[in-house]
Scaffold this active site. Structure first.
Site, mmCIF file in Angstrom:
data_model
loop_
_atom_site.group_PDB
_atom_site.id
_atom_site.type_symbol
_atom_site.label_atom_id
_atom_site.label_comp_id
_atom_site.label_asym_id
_atom_site.label_seq_id
_atom_site.Cartn_x
_atom_site.Cartn_y
_atom_site.Cartn_z
ATOM 1 N N TYR A 78 -4.302 -10.872 37.497
ATOM 2 C CA TYR A 78 -4.776 -12.224 37.826
ATOM 3 C C TYR A 78 -4.244 -12.656 39.184
ATOM 4 O O TYR A 78 -4.692 -13.654 39.739
ATOM 5 C CB TYR A 78 -4.347 -13.205 36.730
ATOM 6 C CG TYR A 78 -4.912 -12.807 35.383
ATOM 7 C CD1 TYR A 78 -6.233 -13.103 35.061
ATOM 8 C CD2 TYR A 78 -4.153 -12.089 34.466
ATOM 9 C CE1 TYR A 78 -6.764 -12.701 33.846
ATOM 10 C CE2 TYR A 78 -4.672 -11.682 33.254
ATOM 11 C CZ TYR A 78 -5.986 -11.991 32.950
ATOM 12 O OH TYR A 78 -6.518 -11.576 31.757
ATOM 13 N N CYS A 80 -15.348 -5.797 23.952
ATOM 14 C CA CYS A 80 -14.612 -6.086 22.716
ATOM 15 C C CYS A 80 -15.385 -7.157 21.976
ATOM 16 O O CYS A 80 -16.168 -7.887 22.568
ATOM 17 C CB CYS A 80 -13.196 -6.569 23.022
ATOM 18 S SG CYS A 80 -12.149 -6.527 21.545
ATOM 19 N N LYS A 111 -3.031 0.375 24.214
ATOM 20 C CA LYS A 111 -3.018 -1.083 24.212
ATOM 21 C C LYS A 111 -2.070 -1.530 23.123
ATOM 22 O O LYS A 111 -2.299 -1.292 21.933
ATOM 23 C CB LYS A 111 -4.423 -1.620 23.961
ATOM 24 C CG LYS A 111 -4.452 -3.140 23.909
ATOM 25 C CD LYS A 111 -5.859 -3.657 23.922
ATOM 26 C CE LYS A 111 -5.855 -5.165 23.778
ATOM 27 N NZ LYS A 111 -7.201 -5.702 23.736
ATOM 28 N N SER A 159 -2.120 -11.519 31.041
ATOM 29 C CA SER A 159 -2.010 -12.970 31.187
ATOM 30 C C SER A 159 -0.580 -13.490 31.051
ATOM 31 O O SER A 159 -0.151 -14.350 31.817
ATOM 32 C CB SER A 159 -2.924 -13.657 30.175
ATOM 33 O OG SER A 159 -2.603 -13.270 28.845
ATOM 34 N N ARG A 177 -5.682 -15.400 25.089
ATOM 35 C CA ARG A 177 -6.365 -15.835 23.863
ATOM 36 C C ARG A 177 -6.721 -17.311 23.929
ATOM 37 O O ARG A 177 -7.730 -17.734 23.373
ATOM 38 C CB ARG A 177 -5.516 -15.487 22.640
ATOM 39 C CG ARG A 177 -5.466 -13.968 22.460
ATOM 40 C CD ARG A 177 -4.613 -13.539 21.294
ATOM 41 N NE ARG A 177 -4.445 -12.076 21.329
ATOM 42 C CZ ARG A 177 -3.628 -11.400 20.546
ATOM 43 N NH1 ARG A 177 -2.898 -12.036 19.641
ATOM 44 N NH2 ARG A 177 -3.537 -10.098 20.643
ATOM 45 N N ARG A 233 -3.056 -8.402 15.222
ATOM 46 C CA ARG A 233 -3.763 -7.187 15.630
ATOM 47 C C ARG A 233 -2.913 -5.927 15.430
ATOM 48 O O ARG A 233 -3.230 -4.867 15.968
ATOM 49 C CB ARG A 233 -4.171 -7.284 17.106
ATOM 50 C CG ARG A 233 -5.066 -8.474 17.439
ATOM 51 C CD ARG A 233 -5.993 -8.150 18.581
ATOM 52 N NE ARG A 233 -6.457 -9.289 19.336
ATOM 53 C CZ ARG A 233 -7.309 -10.199 18.903
ATOM 54 N NH1 ARG A 233 -7.768 -10.146 17.666
ATOM 55 N NH2 ARG A 233 -7.693 -11.197 19.684
ATOM 56 N N CYS A 251 -13.790 -9.520 20.013
ATOM 57 C CA CYS A 251 -12.952 -10.658 19.596
ATOM 58 C C CYS A 251 -13.332 -11.981 20.263
ATOM 59 O O CYS A 251 -13.113 -13.042 19.692
ATOM 60 C CB CYS A 251 -11.468 -10.358 19.784
ATOM 61 S SG CYS A 251 -10.954 -10.120 21.494
ATOM 62 N N GLU A 271 -2.802 8.735 21.720
ATOM 63 C CA GLU A 271 -3.991 7.886 21.879
ATOM 64 C C GLU A 271 -4.746 8.269 23.153
ATOM 65 O O GLU A 271 -5.977 8.377 23.156
ATOM 66 C CB GLU A 271 -3.598 6.404 21.958
ATOM 67 C CG GLU A 271 -3.136 5.787 20.655
ATOM 68 C CD GLU A 271 -4.293 5.372 19.752
ATOM 69 O OE1 GLU A 271 -5.458 5.657 20.099
ATOM 70 O OE2 GLU A 271 -4.040 4.776 18.688
ATOM 71 N N LYS A 278 -1.685 -1.072 28.756
ATOM 72 C CA LYS A 278 -1.703 -2.536 28.744
ATOM 73 C C LYS A 278 -0.748 -3.059 27.708
ATOM 74 O O LYS A 278 -0.789 -2.555 26.579
ATOM 75 C CB LYS A 278 -3.129 -2.961 28.400
ATOM 76 C CG LYS A 278 -3.325 -4.427 28.234
ATOM 77 C CD LYS A 278 -4.734 -4.683 27.846
ATOM 78 C CE LYS A 278 -4.854 -6.129 27.454
ATOM 79 N NZ LYS A 278 -6.080 -6.423 26.818
ATOM 80 N N CYS A 301 -11.206 -7.954 16.504
ATOM 81 C CA CYS A 301 -11.928 -7.100 17.437
ATOM 82 C C CYS A 301 -12.996 -6.246 16.752
ATOM 83 O O CYS A 301 -13.618 -5.396 17.394
ATOM 84 C CB CYS A 301 -10.934 -6.219 18.196
ATOM 85 S SG CYS A 301 -9.678 -7.166 19.073
#
Ligand code: PBG
Length: 326
Positions: free
Chosen positions: A314, A120, A196, A275, A206, A218, A122, A234, A249, A130
């Site tokens: 994570y 990406c 997404k 996150s 971020r 976005r 971004c 998609e 996601k 992005c």
């Protein structure tokens, strides 16, 4: 005659039997650990909203990859934070860009660990979007494709095993596939962030990547959380353009989308436990409001039950450790 409920209870009574009839399994082999690597960093920098996760210098990322591999986790997902950013995000495709350097170093030290390169712009653009912007500050889809394709090739040249575009530009999977093939990387698969959503749960990321858009949001390229049929469209487009694995996601608010995409495409599905989902559990656990281990294993299992073959989290290292002890 026994009530049907009694029959189910019989199977629940003994742990061994309960385990034998379990429908969904979770193991370290299903997980992917995200790694943030930052150019010109002297020491790890803790990410405030993601306790336990840091931005790492190159050597730190290699060491982290070693820990991941030792825990039986098959892959890392690499995110780069460049020393400098510009309008185009040129650090993304630089031969000596931070992801390229980290990929080479990790593959040299841990050849069997899969390196998945997030793709990406971004993290690399000064405006945090992005893709390229026009004079009005809107993202220009088609001109961005060329830069994404260039980045994919440079990541593959550095040794990335899988390319994972997370930008959500239209036509990117086809453009990346064509560029990889033209450069001889016909065997490098694309893990497409197909569904997404424009989500509030990316907030801590971020902060970690310094990639919050400087203006706007976005919603122009990421999906409306209200739409599941659109997610199927998609995913279908990405399948037609050559995606090898489809990603949904975030994970938890979109378990229905994971299930529908898994059923509809028949391709392997990855889900990204993002996150903000991590931060919620961490915050509640730190306050003593829930049992982190139990909550995480339940969450990761539910993502698998919804139909995800691969779970990016994570909590991957923690989960791998907890699973070793059960
Ligand atoms: C880049 C990208 C984002 C995430 C992964 N790749 C952020 C975004 O779209 O703003 C988020 C991951 C996370 O929250 O853990 N486009």
């Amino acid at each position: 005659m026994a009530f049907p409920a009694t029959r189910m209870r019989r199977l629940r009574q003994t742990p061994v039997l309960r385990d034998l009839v379990r429908e969904t399994r979770l193991s370290a082999a299903d997980l992917v650990m995200p790694v943030f690597v930052e150019e010109d960093l002297a020491a790890p920098v803790a990410i405030e909203a993601m306790p336990g996760i840091s931005r790492l210098p190159l050597a730190g990322a290699v060491a982290e990859a070693g820990e991941v591999a030792a825990l039986g986790i098959p892959a890392v997902l690499l995110f780069g934070i460049p020393a400098g950013k510009d309008e185009e995000g040129s650090g993304a495709w630089a031969d000596d860009g931070i992801v390229q350097q980290a990929t080479r170093a990790i593959k040299a030290a841990h050849p069997d660990l899969l390196v998945i390169a997030d793709l990406c712009l971004c993290e690399y653009t000064s405006h945090g979007h992005c893709g390229l912007l026009d004079a009005e500050g809107r993202v220009v889809n088609d001109a961005t494709l060329e830069l994404l394709a260039r980045t994919a090739v440079s990541q593959a040249r550095a040794g990335a095993d899988v390319i994972a575009p997370s930008d959500m530009m239209d036509g990117r999977v086809g453009a990346i596939r064509a560029a990889l093939d033209a450069d001889g990387f016909t065997d490098v698969p694309i893990l497409a962030y197909s569904a997404k959503f424009a989500s509030a749960f990316y907030g801590p990321f971020r902060e970690a990547a310094g990639s919050a858009p400087s203006h706007g949001d976005r919603h122009g390229y990421q999906m409306d959380p209200a739409n599941a049929r659109e997610a199927l469209r998609e995913a279908q487009l990405d399948v037609e353009e050559g995606a090898d694995v489809i990603m949904v996601k975030p994970a938890l608010p979109y378990l229905d989308v994971i299930r529908r995409i898994a059923d509809a495409t028949g391709l392997p599905v990855a889900a990204y436990n993002v996150s903000g989902e991590y931060a919620m559990v961490k915050a509640a656990a730190a306050a003593g409001w829930l049992d982190e281990r139990a909550a995480v294993l339940e969450t990761l299992t539910s993502i698998r039950r919804a139909g995800a073959d691969i779970v990016i989290s994570y909590h991957a290292k923690d989960a791998a450790r907890w699973l070793q002890k059960t």
